[in-house]
Scaffold this active site. Sequence first.
Site, PDB file in Angstrom:
ATOM      1  N   LYS A 107       0.816  -1.219   0.000  1.00 17.45           N
ATOM      2  CA  LYS A 107       0.000   0.000   0.000  1.00 17.45           C
ATOM      3  C   LYS A 107       0.846   1.264   0.000  1.00 17.45           C
ATOM      4  O   LYS A 107       0.501   2.247  -0.663  1.00 17.45           O
ATOM      5  CB  LYS A 107      -0.939  -0.001   1.199  1.00 17.45           C
ATOM      6  CG  LYS A 107      -0.232  -0.194   2.540  1.00 17.45           C
ATOM      7  CD  LYS A 107      -1.215  -0.379   3.658  1.00 17.45           C
ATOM      8  CE  LYS A 107      -0.519  -0.821   4.940  1.00 17.45           C
ATOM      9  NZ  LYS A 107      -0.078  -2.228   4.899  1.00 17.45           N
ATOM     10  N   GLU A 131      -5.193  -6.134  -4.805  1.00 18.44           N
ATOM     11  CA  GLU A 131      -6.351  -6.214  -3.915  1.00 18.44           C
ATOM     12  C   GLU A 131      -5.929  -6.233  -2.451  1.00 18.44           C
ATOM     13  O   GLU A 131      -6.566  -5.619  -1.591  1.00 18.44           O
ATOM     14  CB  GLU A 131      -7.157  -7.476  -4.235  1.00 18.44           C
ATOM     15  CG  GLU A 131      -8.441  -7.620  -3.437  1.00 18.44           C
ATOM     16  CD  GLU A 131      -9.482  -6.591  -3.808  1.00 18.44           C
ATOM     17  OE1 GLU A 131      -9.774  -5.719  -2.952  1.00 18.44           O
ATOM     18  OE2 GLU A 131     -10.000  -6.633  -4.933  1.00 18.44           O
ATOM     19  N   LYS A 207      -4.047   3.805   2.163  1.00 15.22           N
ATOM     20  CA  LYS A 207      -5.203   3.100   1.624  1.00 15.22           C
ATOM     21  C   LYS A 207      -6.234   4.083   1.072  1.00 15.22           C
ATOM     22  O   LYS A 207      -6.862   3.817   0.034  1.00 15.22           O
ATOM     23  CB  LYS A 207      -5.816   2.220   2.716  1.00 15.22           C
ATOM     24  CG  LYS A 207      -4.887   1.097   3.168  1.00 15.22           C
ATOM     25  CD  LYS A 207      -5.425   0.377   4.384  1.00 15.22           C
ATOM     26  CE  LYS A 207      -4.478  -0.742   4.823  1.00 15.22           C
ATOM     27  NZ  LYS A 207      -4.937  -1.419   6.054  1.00 15.22           N
TER      28      LYS A 207
END
Length: 449
Positions: A107, A131, A207
């Site tokens: 991330k 994902e 995120k």
Amino acid sequence: MMRTRPLKVALLGCGVVGSEVARIMTTHADDLAARIGAPVELAGVAVRRPSKVREGIDPALITTDATALVKRGDIDVVVEVIGGIEPARTLITTAFEHGASVVSANKALLAEDGAALHAAAEQHGRDLYYEAAVAGAIPLVRPLRESLAGDKVNRVLGIVNGTTNFILDKMDTSGAGYSEALDEATALGYAEADPTADVEGFDAAAKAAILAGIAFHTRVKIGDVHREGITEVTAADIASARRMGCTVKLLAICERAADGQSVTARVHPAMIPLSHPLASVREAYNAVFVEAEAAGQLMFYGPGAGGSPTASAVLGDLVAVCRNKLNEATGPGESAYTRLPVSPMGDVVTRYHISLDVADKPGVLAQVATVFAEQGVSIDTVRQQGRNPGSGDEVAIEQSGGGRRVGGEASLVVVTHRASDAALSATVEALRKLDTVRGVASIMRVEGE
């Protein structure tokens, strides 16, 4: 028909997530082959400590030379779970150059340099799937990127960090203070020895940047995200939220402006009503609430971290990328056609909960209300409390004529109507200049109404 030549996978990193990816690839090899249409083979595992025993992994696959591994030329997919910016960025781009697609859980890197990575993948005709980078096992990136590709997403509101949700939940349900709840989270393995990335909001901000970019088809970097952590949240804040019929959560909020010409992305603690679906998200779970024009309101819920949940997301991406490889195709890349600017935090409009330490004497409430009015911030409710010197007992003060005197100290809690963050900041600065205001104890946004 099943292709007999296996697709070769290189694994970069073999910690909690990487070791679980390797285990599932081995134990579920037949199922994965059936779903993909070809067997998948673990062709190499790059690690920093080769002497460590890794159960279920052939020692002959272990290497410390990650660069050589991704340069082999026979690797079909590189799975990157080492985290950080470098060497992950260089290894991923090198993988693209040597014919491999990439599945990543990184991330921080995607939030910092996602545009360049997408460009490199497109240049070499490779896939970049991630994902696992946003919410562990929760399917979120693919629904936003594919299922809602024909819709217009206006808002993404979510709990995307399990550590902070566990801490705030314990503070709410047990009455624990922040330090006590953090100690429990650490003992249970939810918090790292150095919890800064979680409790200061860095993890959630990365995120949020990824989610905003996908949801609004624009480029958002982590530096564009306003960030506040939970270290200043007190038991008094939790109690005040409860009196309002709310709870406190660390939220990642990505919004499209009403005129559609800009977006905002922010991470901060906020009070949300107990009636909101996110209020019931307990312990270390994650949940994301998506609002789209045609689809309406959608909620995605589940475990957002941990070896098995994150590995589940990685393997889901691996299956998709391997299928693309067999079909000589690539999946959806970056969709940033809107090129919308990211507005500053001052433009954000919401409600606010402000707690003030004030002198307990007549006229204070009137002075405070005047400051709010001068800055154009409308007051919804006021709760004033006094404290008898030496007793520690709170005494409610009536909201008339500036209050009645009960002692030397008082607390004033103001909840506003919707106002811009800039107007609220100006209000707070003006309040600090009043002789009767001894301090601004806390400021918290009120969301989800």
